[in-house]
Design a protein around this motif. Structure first.
Motif, PDB file in Angstrom:
ATOM      1  N   ASP A 273      24.093  69.077  21.297  1.00  0.00           N
ATOM      2  CA  ASP A 273      23.556  70.439  21.255  1.00  0.00           C
ATOM      3  C   ASP A 273      24.183  71.310  20.174  1.00  0.00           C
ATOM      4  OD1 ASP A 273      26.030  70.796  22.392  1.00  0.00           O
ATOM      5  OD2 ASP A 273      25.280  71.524  24.321  1.00  0.00           O
ATOM      6  N   ASN A 274      25.251  70.837  19.536  1.00  0.00           N
ATOM      7  CA  ASN A 274      25.836  71.577  18.413  1.00  0.00           C
ATOM      8  C   ASN A 274      25.316  71.081  17.069  1.00  0.00           C
ATOM      9  OD1 ASN A 274      27.093  69.118  18.245  1.00  0.00           O
ATOM     10  ND2 ASN A 274      29.187  69.940  18.157  1.00  0.00           N
ATOM     11  N   THR A 276      25.559  68.027  15.843  1.00  0.00           N
ATOM     12  CA  THR A 276      26.373  66.952  15.274  1.00  0.00           C
ATOM     13  C   THR A 276      26.157  65.654  16.044  1.00  0.00           C
ATOM     14  OG1 THR A 276      28.067  68.529  14.550  1.00  0.00           O
ATOM     15  CG2 THR A 276      28.737  66.214  14.739  1.00  0.00           C
TER      16      THR A 276
END
Length: 286
Positions: A273-274, A276
Motif C-alpha cells: 500500500d506504500n 513499494t
C-alpha cells in the motif's frame, strides 16, 4: 538453415543471453535475457536487456518470441521487462507449474499465487514448434537441472540453457528441487546425438582459468572434450560425478530474489500500500 545469432555475456552472473533471427525475413527470438539486480540496494536495472533491444533495432529485427529455457535460480529474468518494451509473448516450459508449486510453499504465497503457469503467455511442451520467419523453433524437453528445462533447436543450432556448459567446464548442477542427475545425463545424450557439426549455445560461461567468454561449441567437440559427458562416460559414472560435485556447491547468491521474480514470469511482486514491492527471505529454511 542457419539462424543469425547475437550473444550477450552478463559478467556478474556469467550468463549468456541470445538474439536469434531469420536473417532473410528479419524475425527474431530472445532467449534467456537478464534483468540486472543489485542486492545491496535492492534495485533492478534494465540496461543489460536494453542492449538486446538496441541490437534488434540495429539489425532491423522484429522480435516474435521472448523465451526462457527454465526458471533461473542465479539471475532475474528480463522477459517481462522486454515484453513491456517489445510486445512479444513470453514462453517457458509447461514444467514451470511444478517449480512454482515448490517455491509457492517456500515463500508462503498461498492460493493468491496460482501454480499453473498462467503468469506466462504460452507454456511449451516437447515437440512444439514456434514460427520464426522461414525458420522454426523446435522445443525439446531436457529436464535434469530442473523439471522445467527446455532446449530450443533452430536450424543447425540448439540453445540448451543450463543443461550443458562449455567443453572445458562440464554440466549443470542437479541438486535443486526436482533436479535429477540421471535425467540430466539422458537429456544431454539426446542433445549429443545430433549431427557433430550442430552448434550448441550454452546458458552460462564460468571462464575456467580466466579465459575470454565463450558460448558456442559443436556436438563433436562436446563429445570429445566435456569432462562430465564425453564419449565413454556412462550414466552411472556421470551420476556419481555429478552428485559428488553438487555436494560441494553453495546455493546461488541470487536464488531467493531470482525465483520470486522468475516464477512470476519476470514480474516483481505486487507493490504494497506504500507503492513499494518487497522480496521475502525465508530465514533458516535452508
Amino acid at each position: 538453415m542457419t539462424p543469425a545469432v547475437t550473444a550477450f555475456f552478463e559478467e556478474g552472473t556469467s550468463t549468456m543471453s541470445y538474439l536469434v533471427a531469420d536473417p532473410t525475413r528479419r524475425r527474431a527470438a530472445i532467449i534467456d535475457p537478464v534483468l540486472l539486480y543489485e542486492p545491496d540496494a535492492g534495485r533492478t536495472r534494465g540496461d543489460f536487456a536494453e542492449r538486446i533491444v538496441a541490437a534488434a533495432a540495429d539489425q532491423q529485427l522484429t522480435v516474435d518470441w521472448i523465451l526462457d529455457t527454465h526458471p533461473h535460480a542465479d539471475h532475474l529474468s528480463a522477459v517481462a521487462w522486454l515484453k513491456d518494451r517489445l510486445g512479444a509473448p513470453v514462453a517457458i516450459g509447461a514444467g514451470i507449474a511444478s517449480v512454482q508449486a515448490t517455491w509457492r510453499e517456500i515463500f508462503n504465497l498461498g492460493d493468491r499465487f496460482p501454480a499453473d503457469g498462467s503468469q506466462f503467455d504460452r507454456l511449451l511442451d516437447e515437440g512444439d514448434r514456434l514460427p520464426l520467419g522461414d525458420l522454426e523453433i523446435e522445443v525439446w524437453h531436457t529436464p535434469g537441472h530442473t523439471p522445467a528445462c527446455l532446449s530450443y533447436r533452430v536450424g543447425d543450432c540448439i540453445f540448451v540453457g543450463d543443461t550443458l556448459f562449455m567443453p572445458d567446464y562440464g554440466t549443470a548442477r542437479c541438486d535443486f528441487p526436482g533436479g535429477d542427475a540421471r535425467m540430466l545425463y539422458r537429456s544431454i545424450r539426446r542433445i549429443l546425438s545430433l549431427p557433430g557439426e550442430t552448434r550448441i549455445f550454452v546458458g552460462h560461461d564460468y571462464r575456467p582459468d580466466d579465459r575470454e567468454p565463450a558460448w558456442e561449441a559443436t556436438v563433436a567437440r562436446q563429445r570429445s572434450e566435456n569432462p562430465h559427458v564425453r564419449d565413454g562416460i556412462d550414466e552411472d559414472a556421470f551420476v556419481v560425478l555429478r552428485t559428488e560435485r553438487d555436494r560441494e556447491l553453495d546455493m546461488p547468491e541470487l536464488i531467493l530474489p531470482s525465483l520470486q521474480v522468475n516464477i512470476r514470469g519476470g514480474r516483481l511482486p505486487e507493490p504494497e500500500d506504500n507503492g513499494t514491492a518487497y522480496l521475502k527471505i525465508p530465514l533458516n529454511r535452508f
